[in-house]
Enzyme design. Structure first.
Site, PDB file in Angstrom:
ATOM      1  CB  CYS A   1       0.751  -4.871  -3.718  1.00  0.00           C
ATOM      2  SG  CYS A   1      -0.811  -4.905  -4.411  1.00  0.00           S
TER       3      CYS A   1
ATOM      4  CB  THR B   1      20.123 -40.900 -15.932  1.00  0.00           C
ATOM      5  OG1 THR B   1      20.211 -39.876 -15.051  1.00  0.00           O
ATOM      6  CG2 THR B   1      20.198 -40.069 -17.074  1.00  0.00           C
TER       7      THR B   1
ATOM      8  CD  GLU C   1       7.010  -7.633  -6.541  1.00  0.00           C
ATOM      9  OE1 GLU C   1       7.226  -6.348  -6.492  1.00  0.00           O
ATOM     10  OE2 GLU C   1       6.049  -8.170  -6.346  1.00  0.00           O
TER      11      GLU C   1
ATOM     12  CG  HIS D   1       3.272  -6.550  -7.499  1.00  0.00           C
ATOM     13  ND1 HIS D   1       3.488  -7.374  -6.650  1.00  0.00           N
ATOM     14  CD2 HIS D   1       1.981  -6.260  -7.622  1.00  0.00           C
ATOM     15  CE1 HIS D   1       2.356  -7.647  -5.862  1.00  0.00           C
ATOM     16  NE2 HIS D   1       1.434  -7.070  -6.594  1.00  0.00           N
TER      17      HIS D   1
ATOM     18  CB  SER E   1       9.047 -31.803  -9.520  1.00  0.00           C
ATOM     19  OG  SER E   1       9.090 -32.150  -8.215  1.00  0.00           O
TER      20      SER E   1
HETATM   21  N1  GLN Z   1      -5.066  -7.908  -1.543  1.00  0.00           N
HETATM   22  C1  GLN Z   1      -4.851  -6.601  -2.071  1.00  0.00           C
HETATM   23  C2  GLN Z   1      -5.451  -6.308  -3.344  1.00  0.00           C
HETATM   24  O1  GLN Z   1      -6.070  -6.942  -3.900  1.00  0.00           O
HETATM   25  C3  GLN Z   1      -3.243  -6.552  -2.389  1.00  0.00           C
HETATM   26  C4  GLN Z   1      -2.744  -7.408  -3.514  1.00  0.00           C
HETATM   27  C5  GLN Z   1      -1.326  -7.697  -3.511  1.00  0.00           C
HETATM   28  O2  GLN Z   1      -0.318  -7.445  -2.446  1.00  0.00           O
HETATM   29  N2  GLN Z   1      -0.736  -8.204  -4.633  1.00  0.00           N
HETATM   30  O3  GLN Z   1      -5.448  -5.097  -3.522  1.00  0.00           O
END
Ligand code: GLN
Length: 538
Positions: free
Chosen positions: A384, A194, A512, A510, A15
């Site tokens: 977050c 291979t 990212e 998020h 993997s």
């Molecule tokens: N644990 C937190 C929540 O559920 C933050 C989640 C996260 O960082 N993605 O709100």
């Protein structure tokens, strides 16, 4: 009507050979020739999606616009191609079985014995063709997770075998990724693994059309010939995939090896001969020739497995390239941070990002790190959970609510400044039940984030259950601590900023997940810019 073409990428020997990167690189080369292409991943595990997996198991869980919790390879697909994926792009054995069992309960197969073949394989095939049937794509690349020979992979390999038969050779290409190891004791590259892997694939009825061979050195003519002969492919279909210093080199390597040309030939499609990768090459040049470097700390509790923070790390690379800056990321385990060690661990950094996370382990270290960077005016980016911790830190240490907490970590707190969202309170099951996917956010004019985005209306992806408690946040807000982004419909606080500080931003979403090679995320760019000026001014 032109047929949709299907490429399947399987893996052998071990993997972690990088099927996802090969798939994404091929897609990039085809996209650069104006083919409409997408990638999907089929994972043989029984979880319905990776959302319930601990990051230590499988790395980051990537979230799509439509709120699917998916394998981190989908992140690579989006970053390489700059196109969104969706729920349909990631299928697991759990999802396949769930759907077949639900159909059985509804009586769809009445009278029949429900079996792996044909019921599970039919379900897999139908899902393999789903995106192709949408009319939106010319070529669908499907990565089959796991390694050939695994018991779990068998229904997938069998489904591909059936599709080759049903759609015809001119519409399906099978790429097999293998390892050609160098044996130090004999001083040679070895082709036997291979050969065995190709044989194993054949035993399942599947013939590889192209062999992509991972190795740490060039294969050489003789080895290529040997692999072709025993792997049952043309010499040109032996593609060398040599170790490179960045995954972003792989499309260039695959172009040099002619992977796209070989695939297109098998489909009787004409390679355009013009693969415009100039933007990509410019990006590569920038990551390899930075004009400056900064050190950024990534504080989290899964740092032993850096794949847990894949999208964040890639976002730093994208933003760094735009600013011709190498971002040296120092991983800091939040368990290692206490009042004393914080100074040693953080003082030489030019920025600190406190990562997303769940649960209560190693929370104190995050709070201490945030206090340190706030007081010492080091650029701070909280994502977050990182943002939630920044709110708690401010509440405790500036606003004077010493018991301020999140009910995720302390359900008995008398100042729950972070609390479970109302709609979450009635939800008991864990899988796919968080607030997920893309939501609108309205930014406050004049804020740092508004100028970073150069816009007041943004959309970002989410994955959380807890939120800033609007009943209490009024007691925290002051001239320095502001809510600068809210959901326009629900009033949920999405972005916080602390002023009298060079750059202190926390986001509930998020960012990212949306950074790509061609569109680095504005918040990461802005954070790195803040790190650069911080470094220049110390
Ligand atoms: N644990 C937190 C929540 O559920 C933050 C989640 C996260 O960082 N993605 O709100």
């Amino acid at each position: 009507m032109r047929h949709v073409k299907y490429v399947f990428v399987t893996g052998g020997v071990t993997s972690s050979l990088g099927k996802g990167i090969i798939a994404a690189s091929l897609a990039k080369l085809l996209q650069a020739q104006d083919f409409r292409v997408t990638i999907q991943k089929f994972d043989p595990y029984i979880n319905v999606d990776p959302g319930t997996l601990n990051p230590y198991e499988h790395g980051e869980c990537f979230v799509t616009e439509d709120g699917a919790e998916t394998d981190l390879d989908l992140g690579h697909y989006e970053r390489f191609l700059n196109v969104n994926t969706s729920q349909a792009n990631n299928v697991t054995t759990g999802r396949v079985y769930k759907s077949v069992i639900e159909k059985e309960r509804q009586g769809e197969f009445l009278g029949k014995t429900v079996q792996v073949i044909p019921h599970i394989t039919n379900e897999i095939k139908q899902r393999m063709l789903l995106l192709g049937n949408s009319g939106n794509y010319d070529i669908i690349i499907t990565e089959i997770g796991g390694t050939v020979g695994d018991i779990e992979s068998l229904p997938y390999i069998e489904s591909v075998r059936q599709l080759v038969w049903e759609l015809g050779k001119a519409n399906v290409v099978v790429i097999h990724l293998t390892l050609v190891p160098f044996l130090a004791s004999s001083g040679e590259l070895k082709t036997k693994p291979t050969q065995h892997s190709v044989k194993l694939l054949m035993e399942s009825g599947l013939i590889a059309d192209i062999l992509v061979c991972r190795s740490d050195r060039p294969l050489g003519k003789d080895i290529r010939h040997k692999i072709a002969l025993f792997g049952n492919v043309n010499a040109k279909d032996v593609i060398e995939s040599i170790d490179v210093c960045t995954i972003y080199d792989v499309p260039i390597k695959m172009l040099e090896e002619g992977l796209d040309v070989q695939v297109l030939k098998k489909f009787n499609l004409n390679p355009t001969g013009q693969v415009d990768l100039s933007q990509w090459k410019d990006f590569l040049y920038r990551i390899k020739n930075p004009k400056q470097r900064i050190k950024v700390g990534l504080v989290g509790k899964y740092v032993e497995l850096t794949d847990s923070y894949k999208s964040i790390l890639e976002s730093f690379i994208h933003a760094g390239a735009q600013l011709e800056t190498q971002v040296d990321v120092q991983f800091i385990h939040s368990e290692d941070i206490d009042k004393q060690s914080a100074i040693d661990l953080l003082q030489s950094l030019h920025g600190v990002l406190v990562a997303p996370g769940f649960g209560s382990r190693a929370i104190d270290g995050k709070l201490i790190a945030i206090q340190y960077v706030r007081e010492n005016k080091i650029p701070f980016f909280g994502i977050c959970l990182g943002m939630q911790m920044a709110v708690i830190e401010y509440s405790r240490n500036v606003s004077g609510f010493v018991n301020a907490d999140s009910t995720e970590q302390n359900s008995k707190t008398d100042f729950p400044i972070i609390d479970l969202m109302t709609e979450q309170k009635s939800i008991a099951t864990k899988g796919g039940t968080m607030r997920l996917g893309s939501w609108d956010c309205q930014l406050v004019a004049g804020s740092t984030v508004a100028s970073s985005y150069n816009s007041l209306a943004i959309k970002e992806r989410h994955r959380h259950r807890y939120e800033i408690n609007n009943d209490l946040v009024g007691q925290i807000k002051d001239d320095n601590f502001r809510i600068v982004g809210t959901n326009p419909k629900t009033d949920l606080a999405e972005v916080i900023e602390v002023s009298q500080h060079p750059w202190f931003v926390g986001v509930q979403f998020h960012p990212e997940y949306k950074s790509t090679v061609s569109q680095p995320h504005p918040l990461f760019v802005s954070f790195i810019e803040a790190g650069i000026s911080y470094k220049q001014n110390i």
